[in-house]
Design an enzyme around this catalytic site. Structure first.
Site: not given
Length: 501
Positions: A257, A317, A368
């Site tokens: 990321e 995301k 993440c």
């Protein structure tokens, strides 16, 4: 008596903390919960609430110490807020202790509490669930049956049974031996959970960790594109190692990321740097980028980059980090906290799972913070993602207890879904986790590193993947129903007393 309860609550919170990474003393989780139960047993709901709050604060302060990077005030506010959930659970637990088989009902209430704090406020905060202390333990196999909630329940039930045995001091030896035997049986029975075998298919995945120049809240540094250049150079170093015969040729490469700190859609130089490095390695590469969406917004994106055609399919995301990727209650917060302006453009959430065709496989992209959310990971696996790829940027929290805690989540997810998990991090910990939850390779932190790992491609679904949130709901309803039974009994008793009067 009160002093003893306070000591038990504090000791329980500390023991629970030691179960989590980086200490990883997983056996301390049921022991800590047992001490917390002892502090609450046979006390009134009001007292139980503040004892539960105390134990939670003692547990969460060191466990969430990584938040101090943002500021001590944020750290204290987060712990203060999250501890309220434990206080509410403890008050309800004081009621269910009156019922037979109360360790079972207590376990259900614990699952209910963890579900609630994973949901609210502002999207919830599922970090530090008890299951996440069990990345490699006797309790881990339960993840394949009922996911993270069932692991939390098993650990909590074990701890409550141990407390029941100790608290029943006046009971016959046989009656005290029963909860001890059951407490020992809970983790041992995890060994009976069926395991899946390899399916005869593998894929070579290159993992790149480029490192960053700065530390803390300014980890990306001031020099434009330095993070992009770090990761491009490390990708080229991987390509050279393959040409020299030092590493096997990858089928695909994964970058972290934020592996580009410049939007490749809008910046020709960034686009060319990425394309040159991907062409050098010669295989499809997953790039982590923050890209502009219109004039005011952005998205955290997992972007497939082909060595011939360039940027292609992507995953945005879905679970965003409040105060990190967007600012809740923006007008008020920005007026009160200057640091909130560091968020910059407000991120917008994606609405599709991260199944991305990358070379010979369809990987499951997880970004993440999302690895902590059951529904996001499960949705990606159900969409066909295998293996799972976790792109993460822990640069602001390097050498804190966040990276090892996040790796423990990946270990549990691997077992939960029978999928290998590959993690690429900007500063570490990058790793490869086998489908049985073992770390086969990992990097040190704050170094540039790369490797090519051979990863099994699994397609068989676990029971947890198939049934989804059903075990969690069953456990929560069980705990809530126990509270309802106690309330109903109390109401009937009150009615009888009024009638007798």
């Amino acid at each position: 008596m009160l002093l003893g309860r306070v000591v038990a609550a504090v000791a329980g919170g500390l023991a629970l903390y030691t179960a989590f990474p980086p200490l990883d003393w997983w056996l301390c989780a049921p022991l800590g919960i047992g001490l917390i139960v002892a502090s609450l047993y046979r006390t009134r709901p009001k007292r139980a609430a503040w004892l539960g709050y105390l134990s939670a604060a003692v547990f969460l302060l060191p466990t969430l110490a990584w938040v101090r990077t943002i500021g001590d005030d944020v750290w204290f506010m987060l712990v203060a807020t999250e501890s309220l959930f434990y206080a509410a659970m403890a008050a309800l637990a004081a009621l269910v202790f009156r019922l037979p088989a109360w360790p079972v009902w207590f376990g259900g209430l614990w699952v209910l509490m963890e579900w609630a704090r994973s949901l609210v406020p502002i999207g919830g905060f599922p970090w530090a669930r008890v299951a996440f202390s069990q990345g490699e333990s006797l309790f881990t196999p339960y993840a394949a049956l009922g996911g993270v909630p069932l692991v939390s329940f098993a650990v909590t039930l074990c701890g409550a049974l141990l407390a029941q045995a100790v608290l029943a001091r006046r009971a016959a030896v046989v009656r005290r031996a029963v909860p001890v035997g059951l407490a020992l049986a809970v983790p041992v029975l995890g060994l009976a959970v069926p395991r899946f075998g390899d399916e005869g298919r593998t894929v070579n995945i290159g993992i790149v960790q480029g490192n960053v120049p700065g530390r803390g809240m300014y980890a990306l540094g001031d020099e434009p594109a330095v993070v992009l250049k770090n990761h491009a150079n490390e990708t080229k170093r991987l390509a050279q190692a393959v040409r020299d015969g030092k590493l096997p040729k990858p089928d695909l490469v994964v970058l972290p990321e934020n592996s580009t700190d410049i939007d490749p859609y809008r910046d020709e130089t960034a686009r060319q740097i990425i394309h040159d490095s991907v062409q050098d390695v010669g295989v499809p590469t997953l790039v982590g980028a923050v890209v502009a969406i219109g004039a005011e917004h952005r998205a955290t994106r997992s972007l497939v980059w082909d060595p011939v055609t360039g940027a292609g399919d992507y995953y945005d995301k879905q679970h965003l980090v409040p105060f990190g990727e967007y600012t809740p209650f923006k007008e008020i917060v920005l007026a009160l906290w200057e640091r909130a302006s560091l968020v910059g453009r407000q991120s917008v959430a994606g609405d599709k799972p991260g199944d991305l065709k990358l070379g010979p496989v369809t990987i499951g992209a997880v970004n993440c913070y999302e690895v902590a959310y059951d529904d996001t990971v499960r949705g990606t696996v159900r969409a066909g993602g295998t293996p799972l790829v976790v792109q993460t940027n822990n640069a602001s929290y390097a050498e804190s207890n966040l990276p090892p805690q996040q790796l423990a989540m990946s270990k549990l997810r691997a077992v939960e879904h029978n999928r290998a998990v590959v993690t690429a991090a900007t500063t570490g910990i990058s790793a490869y986790v086998t489908p049985d939850g073992k770390v086969s390779w990992q990097t040190r932190e704050l170094v540039a590193d790369m490797n090519v790992v051979k990863v099994p491609v699994r397609t068989q679904e676990t029971i947890a993947t198939r049934v989804g949130a059903l075990p969690e709901w069953a456990l929560m309803v069980m705990g809530a129903a126990a509270v309802g039974v106690v309330a109903w009994r109390g109401r009937r008793r009150g009615d009888r007393m009024r009638n007798d009067g």
